[in-house]
Design an enzyme around this catalytic site. Structure first.
Site: not given
Ligand code: CAA
Length: 259
Positions: A66, A109, A112, A132
């Site tokens: 998400a 997500g 999921e 999450e």
């Molecule tokens: N939401 C919003 N933006 C996101 C994102 C997310 N889930 N995942 C990545 N991005 C964005 C980053 O913020 C970054 O943006 P900026 O360049 O503006 O800073 C861009 O995508 C590239 O990401 P990273 O620089 O972080 O890339 P990385 O290779 O260093 O890391 C990653 C990759 C490990 C996937 C890392 O991006 C990450 O941990 N992302 C979040 C994963 C996460 O926590 N997902 C769960 C979300 S909550 C959810 O999904 C609830 C549900 O059950 C429905």
């Protein structure tokens, strides 16, 4: 074709290929992305020329979950009133088979969403996880439910409770989450190949089989078996059953007309 901002939709013969295309955010599933996805799915599900759907992302990310930036300031009552994430379930009501072709991250997500599809193929660099808990929340689109059924209790608990125990493609395949693993560059073509094989069969039969299998997640065995048997009976009211069995007897390939 409709112009979408966050997804691409193309057709390859009788298969629709839907590509999540928000590379700057690793395909984070924003509200507008999901509305476009639902719109596209609704159209291809209603298109008689399409028999199956492939859903993919990029080589780096299927979807990183998400959109955290979009949801981080939302509050309980707004989430409740808007039934936040409720619209994510539309894909589970699509009647045509959906194959997820997962390269790169399928997190939160994203994992999921893949699990809401019917078949998951993975590229060798795929990563499945439910992070999450590290954000101070819990999975909200099936991670605590479908993952248990897909990989078993212990692995699902470890993934969801630590948020950092991820499965790579081969681990996901061994656990049963994924049915096949491919080199990243052939993954989408392989998914389209399988989708096109499915699409060449009788569409109503394929949809009935999907519907019956999905009942196995909802019903007691006795009720599920009854549901299956009644659908099985109903197939004998179709052209395609007559044709399929006649073609077998005549030692030729069946010509299904989807009736
Ligand atoms: N939401 C919003 N933006 C996101 C994102 C997310 N889930 N995942 C990545 N991005 C964005 C980053 O913020 C970054 O943006 P900026 O360049 O503006 O800073 C861009 O995508 C590239 O990401 P990273 O620089 O972080 O890339 P990385 O290779 O260093 O890391 C990653 C990759 C490990 C996937 C890392 O991006 C990450 O941990 N992302 C979040 C994963 C996460 O926590 N997902 C769960 C979300 S909550 C959810 O999904 C609830 C549900 O059950 C429905």
């Amino acid at each position: 074709a409709t112009n979408y901002e966050n997804i691409l939709v193309e057709t390859r013969d009788n298969v629709a290929l839907v590509t999540l295309n928000r590379p700057k955010a690793l395909n984070a599933l924003s509200s507008s992305l999901f509305h476009e996805l639902n719109d596209a799915l609704k159209k291809v599900d209603g298109d008689a020329a399409i028999g199956a759907i492939v859903l993919t992302g990029s080589e780096r990310a299927f979807a990183a979950g998400a959109d955290i930036k979009e949801m981080r300031e939302s509050n309980y009552i707004d989430n409740y009133k808007s039934n936040f994430l409720g619209h994510w379930t539309f894909i589970t009501s699509v009647r045509k088979p959906v194959i997820a072709a997962v390269n790169g991250f399928a997190l939160g997500g994203g994992c999921e969403l893949a699990m809401m599809c019917d078949i998951i193929y993975a590229g060798e660099k795929a990563v499945f996880g439910q992070p999450e808990i590290k954000l101070g929340t819990i999975p909200g689109a099936g991670g605590t439910q479908r993952l248990v059924k897909a990989v078993g209790k212990s692995k699902a608990m470890e993934m969801v409770l630590t948020g950092s125990f991820n499965l790579n493609a081969h681990e996901a395949e061994r656990a049963g989450l994924v049915s096949k693993v491919f080199a990243p560059e052939v993954l989408v073509d392989e998914a389209v190949k399988t989708a096109s094989k499915i699409a060449s069969l009788s569409q109503p039969m394929v949809q009935m089989a999907k519907e019956a299998m999905n009942q196995s997640f909802e019903q007691s065995l006795a009720n599920g078996l009854l549901f299956e048997r009644r659908l099985f009976h109903s197939t004998f009211g179709t052209h395609d059953q007559r044709e399929g069995m006649l073609a077998f007897v005549e030692k030729r390939k069946a010509k299904f007309n989807h009736n």
